[in-house]
Design a protein around this motif. Structure first.
Motif, mmCIF file in Angstrom:
data_model
loop_
_atom_site.group_PDB
_atom_site.id
_atom_site.type_symbol
_atom_site.label_atom_id
_atom_site.label_comp_id
_atom_site.label_asym_id
_atom_site.label_seq_id
_atom_site.Cartn_x
_atom_site.Cartn_y
_atom_site.Cartn_z
ATOM 1 N N ASN A 40 -16.222 4.211 -27.764
ATOM 2 C CA ASN A 40 -16.835 5.223 -28.262
ATOM 3 C C ASN A 40 -16.180 5.145 -29.803
ATOM 4 N N GLU A 41 -15.033 5.374 -30.113
ATOM 5 C CA GLU A 41 -14.204 5.482 -31.432
ATOM 6 C C GLU A 41 -13.625 4.314 -31.878
ATOM 7 N N ASN A 42 -13.737 3.140 -31.024
ATOM 8 C CA ASN A 42 -13.003 1.806 -31.369
ATOM 9 C C ASN A 42 -11.693 2.122 -31.619
ATOM 10 N N THR A 43 -10.826 2.786 -30.801
ATOM 11 C CA THR A 43 -9.415 3.132 -31.359
ATOM 12 C C THR A 43 -8.678 2.796 -29.870
ATOM 13 N N ARG A 44 -7.261 2.396 -30.263
ATOM 14 C CA ARG A 44 -6.311 1.810 -29.215
ATOM 15 C C ARG A 44 -5.805 3.113 -28.682
ATOM 16 N N GLU A 45 -5.912 3.454 -27.138
ATOM 17 C CA GLU A 45 -5.211 4.579 -26.936
ATOM 18 C C GLU A 45 -4.011 4.318 -25.812
ATOM 19 N N HIS A 46 -2.847 4.931 -25.381
ATOM 20 C CA HIS A 46 -2.064 4.635 -24.525
ATOM 21 C C HIS A 46 -1.904 5.627 -23.543
ATOM 22 N N TYR A 47 -2.123 5.377 -22.054
ATOM 23 C CA TYR A 47 -2.272 6.359 -20.759
ATOM 24 C C TYR A 47 -1.384 5.912 -20.053
ATOM 25 N N ILE A 48 -1.020 6.975 -18.950
ATOM 26 C CA ILE A 48 -0.403 6.536 -17.845
ATOM 27 C C ILE A 48 -1.428 7.008 -16.519
ATOM 28 N N TYR A 49 -1.514 6.023 -15.847
ATOM 29 C CA TYR A 49 -2.330 6.141 -14.676
ATOM 30 C C TYR A 49 -1.335 6.183 -13.478
ATOM 31 N N LYS A 50 -1.609 7.219 -12.624
ATOM 32 C CA LYS A 50 -0.788 7.226 -11.584
ATOM 33 C C LYS A 50 -1.840 7.533 -10.065
ATOM 34 N N GLU A 51 -1.417 6.620 -9.154
ATOM 35 C CA GLU A 51 -2.090 6.824 -8.138
ATOM 36 C C GLU A 51 -1.214 7.346 -7.007
ATOM 37 N N PHE A 52 -1.803 8.373 -6.136
ATOM 38 C CA PHE A 52 -0.700 8.883 -5.537
ATOM 39 C C PHE A 52 -0.843 8.038 -3.942
ATOM 40 N N ALA A 53 0.675 8.316 -3.688
ATOM 41 C CA ALA A 53 1.088 7.957 -2.358
ATOM 42 C C ALA A 53 0.223 8.539 -1.150
ATOM 43 N N GLU A 54 0.178 8.090 -0.120
ATOM 44 C CA GLU A 54 -0.478 8.997 1.116
ATOM 45 C C GLU A 54 0.424 10.167 1.538
ATOM 46 N N LYS A 55 -0.153 11.425 1.423
ATOM 47 C CA LYS A 55 0.514 12.587 1.885
ATOM 48 C C LYS A 55 1.281 12.943 0.709
ATOM 49 N N ARG A 56 1.276 12.513 -0.433
ATOM 50 C CA ARG A 56 1.893 13.031 -1.554
ATOM 51 C C ARG A 56 0.915 13.312 -2.741
ATOM 52 N N ASP A 57 -0.247 13.617 -2.622
ATOM 53 C CA ASP A 57 -1.424 13.784 -3.575
ATOM 54 C C ASP A 57 -1.707 15.441 -3.838
ATOM 55 N N GLN A 58 -0.605 16.108 -3.426
ATOM 56 C CA GLN A 58 -0.790 17.647 -3.633
ATOM 57 C C GLN A 58 -1.359 17.923 -5.056
ATOM 58 N N GLU A 59 -0.782 17.202 -5.786
ATOM 59 C CA GLU A 59 -0.980 17.559 -7.399
ATOM 60 C C GLU A 59 -2.613 17.450 -7.745
ATOM 61 N N VAL A 60 -3.412 16.643 -7.210
ATOM 62 C CA VAL A 60 -4.884 16.717 -7.150
ATOM 63 C C VAL A 60 -5.101 17.995 -7.109
ATOM 64 N N GLU A 61 -4.879 18.696 -5.761
ATOM 65 C CA GLU A 61 -5.336 19.844 -5.408
ATOM 66 C C GLU A 61 -4.789 20.967 -6.630
ATOM 67 N N ILE A 62 -3.544 20.737 -6.945
ATOM 68 C CA ILE A 62 -3.072 21.883 -7.942
ATOM 69 C C ILE A 62 -3.693 21.749 -9.138
ATOM 70 N N HIS A 63 -4.174 20.584 -9.641
ATOM 71 C CA HIS A 63 -4.895 20.418 -11.022
ATOM 72 C C HIS A 63 -6.280 21.205 -10.532
ATOM 73 N N LYS A 64 -6.947 20.990 -9.561
ATOM 74 C CA LYS A 64 -8.187 21.410 -9.400
ATOM 75 C C LYS A 64 -8.226 23.010 -9.246
ATOM 76 N N ASN A 65 -7.180 23.531 -8.791
ATOM 77 C CA ASN A 65 -7.130 25.046 -8.627
ATOM 78 C C ASN A 65 -6.536 25.680 -10.026
ATOM 79 N N ILE A 66 -5.770 25.007 -10.729
ATOM 80 C CA ILE A 66 -5.046 25.780 -12.083
ATOM 81 C C ILE A 66 -5.370 25.065 -13.332
ATOM 82 N N GLU A 67 -6.478 24.340 -13.268
ATOM 83 C CA GLU A 67 -6.307 23.231 -14.476
ATOM 84 C C GLU A 67 -6.366 24.074 -15.750
ATOM 85 N N GLU A 68 -6.998 25.247 -15.855
ATOM 86 C CA GLU A 68 -7.242 25.866 -17.133
ATOM 87 C C GLU A 68 -5.599 26.466 -17.573
ATOM 88 N N ILE A 69 -5.026 26.827 -16.440
ATOM 89 C CA ILE A 69 -3.336 27.301 -16.713
ATOM 90 C C ILE A 69 -2.486 26.191 -17.154
#
Length: 317
Positions: A40-69
């Motif tokens: 869209n903007e023709n810019t280079r960006e740097h990210y970290i992509y984290k794929e969760f291990a099985e039974k260690r994905d609580q952070e997904v639920e945490i973010h869903k619950n308190i994303e705004e916070i």
């Protein structure tokens, strides 16, 4: 790492992967650095992509619950709740821990102060309808630490049986697993040791929110403290944190504050001692380093136990 999933997900965000590099280490999943071109903007960006291990994905639920916070405290770009569960955030560079020990004491104090200001801001967020778990002490970390030290003792002649005795004794004498926190409950990050703290764009950012919970504010303070190997700085942390709270109009009972600080500090020293031994087993720490870490943490546990017993004896007379 499910590379095809990652590529498809980034394409759906109109991002073209230019390069990717997996990050090694003792992580709860697979993590890689990604350089991508924004179509869209023709810019280079740097990210970290984290794929969760099985039974260690609580952070997904945490973010869903308190994303705004979490928005003012983290730099998450997107979370995927479908399998494989994953998260993408802006690349914040290196954690504070990477260069912390080499800093002059004055710069360490400034950095610690900035981290404590951020934790204070988090703790002052109203904790309503968050669906977060309630943090309570248990025997979990004591049991794991004794198991880890037992393994170490069976493998290395330099491992001292005194370390296990100290852990068992402090838990028995102070009944750590059954301690009930006394300070008002707040939203806590749950794991703000220095590998989860970053300084970027003149701000402190926190990653790895999987242990976020409602609990004593001293929960976060003591996890930070256990990562600091300096007597003066350790004394400075609770004093400055109290100052930050007072400036926000958040007043804690003095006895409750120091009681929570002592018990939670011992529990988190125990927890991270076990984790550091695990990192040594996995080849991430040298023998010299793990010995130094264990001796320091055991010494801190003994010191705090002595202070708690002195306070109890003082009140009993």
């Amino acid at each position: 790492m499910h590379v095809r999933h990652m590529e498809r997900r980034l394409r759906e965000m109109n991002l073209e992967i230019l390069s990717m590099k997996e990050i090694g280490g003792a992580h709860a999943g697979n993590i890689c650095k990604v350089e991508a071109l924004s179509e869209n903007e023709n810019t280079r960006e740097h990210y970290i992509y984290k794929e969760f291990a099985e039974k260690r994905d609580q952070e997904v639920e945490i973010h869903k619950n308190i994303e705004e916070i979490l928005t003012p405290f983290s730099r998450v770009v997107k979370v995927w709740e479908t399998s494989p569960k994953a998260m993408m955030m802006w690349d914040l560079g290196y954690p504070v821990k990477a260069g912390f020990e080499a800093l002059p004491i004055g710069e360490k104090k400034i950095l610690i102060s900035d981290i404590l200001k951020v934790l204070t801001s988090l703790h002052c967020v109203e904790a309503v309808q968050t669906n977060l778990p309630i943090h309570q002490l248990s025997s979990e970390w004591k049991d794991w630490c004794l198991e880890q030290l037992g393994k170490l003792g069976s493998r290395k002649s330099w491992a001292s049986p005194k370390w296990e005795r100290t852990i068992q004794e402090v838990n028995d004498r102070l009944d750590i697993p059954h301690y009930q926190s006394k300070c008002p409950s707040v939203i806590t990050h749950g794991d703000p040791h220095l590998e989860n703290v970053f300084y970027k764009d003149e701000r402190i950012w926190l990653i790895d929110w999987e242990w976020a919970a409602i609990g004593s504010p001293l929960r976060d303070v003591t996890i930070l403290m256990q990562d600091i190997y300096d007597d003066d700085l350790i004394s400075y942390v609770p004093e400055y944190y109290l100052q930050c709270l007072r400036e926000r109009g958040f007043i804690l009972d003095n006895d409750d504050f120091w009681s929570d600080l002592s018990y939670l500090y011992i529990d988190h020293l125990t927890m991270m001692l076990a984790w550091e031994v695990e990192k040594y087993f996995q080849g991430h720490l040298s023998e010299k380093r793990i010995r130094g870490i264990i001796e320091w943490k055991i010494g801190e546990i003994e010191r705090v136990q002595s202070e708690v017993m002195d306070r109890k004896n003082k009140f009993s007379h």
